[in-house]
Design a protein around this motif. Structure first.
Motif, short mmCIF file in Angstrom:
data_model
loop_
_atom_site.label_atom_id
_atom_site.label_comp_id
_atom_site.label_asym_id
_atom_site.label_seq_id
_atom_site.Cartn_x
_atom_site.Cartn_y
_atom_site.Cartn_z
N GLN A 147 77.26 -52.37 -11.05
CA GLN A 147 76.02 -52.24 -10.29
C GLN A 147 74.85 -51.71 -11.12
O GLN A 147 73.75 -52.26 -11.04
N PRO A 148 75.03 -50.68 -11.96
CA PRO A 148 73.91 -50.25 -12.80
C PRO A 148 73.44 -51.34 -13.77
O PRO A 148 72.25 -51.46 -14.05
N THR A 149 74.36 -52.16 -14.25
CA THR A 149 73.99 -53.27 -15.13
C THR A 149 73.13 -54.27 -14.38
O THR A 149 72.12 -54.75 -14.90
N ALA A 150 73.50 -54.57 -13.14
CA ALA A 150 72.71 -55.50 -12.32
C ALA A 150 71.31 -54.95 -12.10
O ALA A 150 70.32 -55.69 -12.18
N VAL A 151 71.21 -53.66 -11.84
CA VAL A 151 69.91 -53.02 -11.65
C VAL A 151 69.09 -53.12 -12.94
O VAL A 151 67.93 -53.52 -12.93
N GLY A 152 69.70 -52.77 -14.07
CA GLY A 152 68.98 -52.81 -15.35
C GLY A 152 68.52 -54.20 -15.74
O GLY A 152 67.38 -54.38 -16.18
N VAL A 153 69.38 -55.20 -15.56
CA VAL A 153 69.01 -56.57 -15.90
C VAL A 153 67.89 -57.04 -14.99
O VAL A 153 66.92 -57.67 -15.43
N SER A 154 67.99 -56.73 -13.71
CA SER A 154 66.96 -57.15 -12.76
C SER A 154 65.61 -56.50 -13.09
O SER A 154 64.57 -57.16 -13.06
N ILE A 155 65.63 -55.24 -13.44
CA ILE A 155 64.39 -54.55 -13.81
C ILE A 155 63.81 -55.18 -15.06
O ILE A 155 62.61 -55.44 -15.14
N ALA A 156 64.65 -55.45 -16.05
CA ALA A 156 64.17 -56.08 -17.29
C ALA A 156 63.56 -57.45 -17.01
O ALA A 156 62.52 -57.80 -17.56
N LEU A 157 64.20 -58.23 -16.14
CA LEU A 157 63.66 -59.55 -15.81
C LEU A 157 62.36 -59.45 -15.03
O LEU A 157 61.44 -60.24 -15.23
N ASN A 158 62.25 -58.47 -14.15
CA ASN A 158 61.02 -58.28 -13.39
C ASN A 158 59.87 -57.87 -14.29
O ASN A 158 58.71 -58.17 -14.00
N MET A 159 60.15 -57.17 -15.38
CA MET A 159 59.11 -56.70 -16.29
C MET A 159 58.84 -57.68 -17.41
O MET A 159 58.00 -57.42 -18.26
#
Length: 102
Positions: free
Chosen positions: A44-56
């Motif tokens: 779950q933290p990986t999903a959050v981190g990847v999503s944040i990176a993609l959003n930015m």
């Protein structure tokens, strides 16, 4: 530019692990909270981190660093919020919760 390269390489390195845990054949942009909740808690933290990176992605990332403390803080909040409404958009909810902790 160097930081952007590091972030991209980190995401690429984590992709095989993340893909094996992710809902099959569903792009992250179409994930619901339910898709996020079915992930093993270690992913779950990986999903959050990847999503944040993609959003930015196009928002001046060359000045950004990976906010591991923010990811650690927002992940349990996302689990709580997603349990309330499993049909809501994962990325939209994450954007709201991320903005609150920033």
């Amino acid at each position: 530019m160097k930081k952007l390269s590091i972030i991209i390489l980190s995401c690429v390195a984590l992709t095989p692990v993340f893909v094996n845990a992710a809902p099959a054949n569903k792009p992250l942009s179409r994930w619901t909270c339910e898709d996020f909740l079915v992930l093993d808690t270690t992913y779950q933290p990986t999903a959050v981190g990847v999503s944040i990176a993609l959003n930015m992605k196009n928002k001046g990332m060359e000045n950004e660093i990976i906010d591991t403390k923010g990811i650690e803080k927002v992940t349990p909040i996302m689990v709580q919020e997603c349990k309330k409404d499993k049909k809501q958009s994962f990325r939209q909810r994450l954007a709201k919760e991320w903005a609150k902790i920033k």
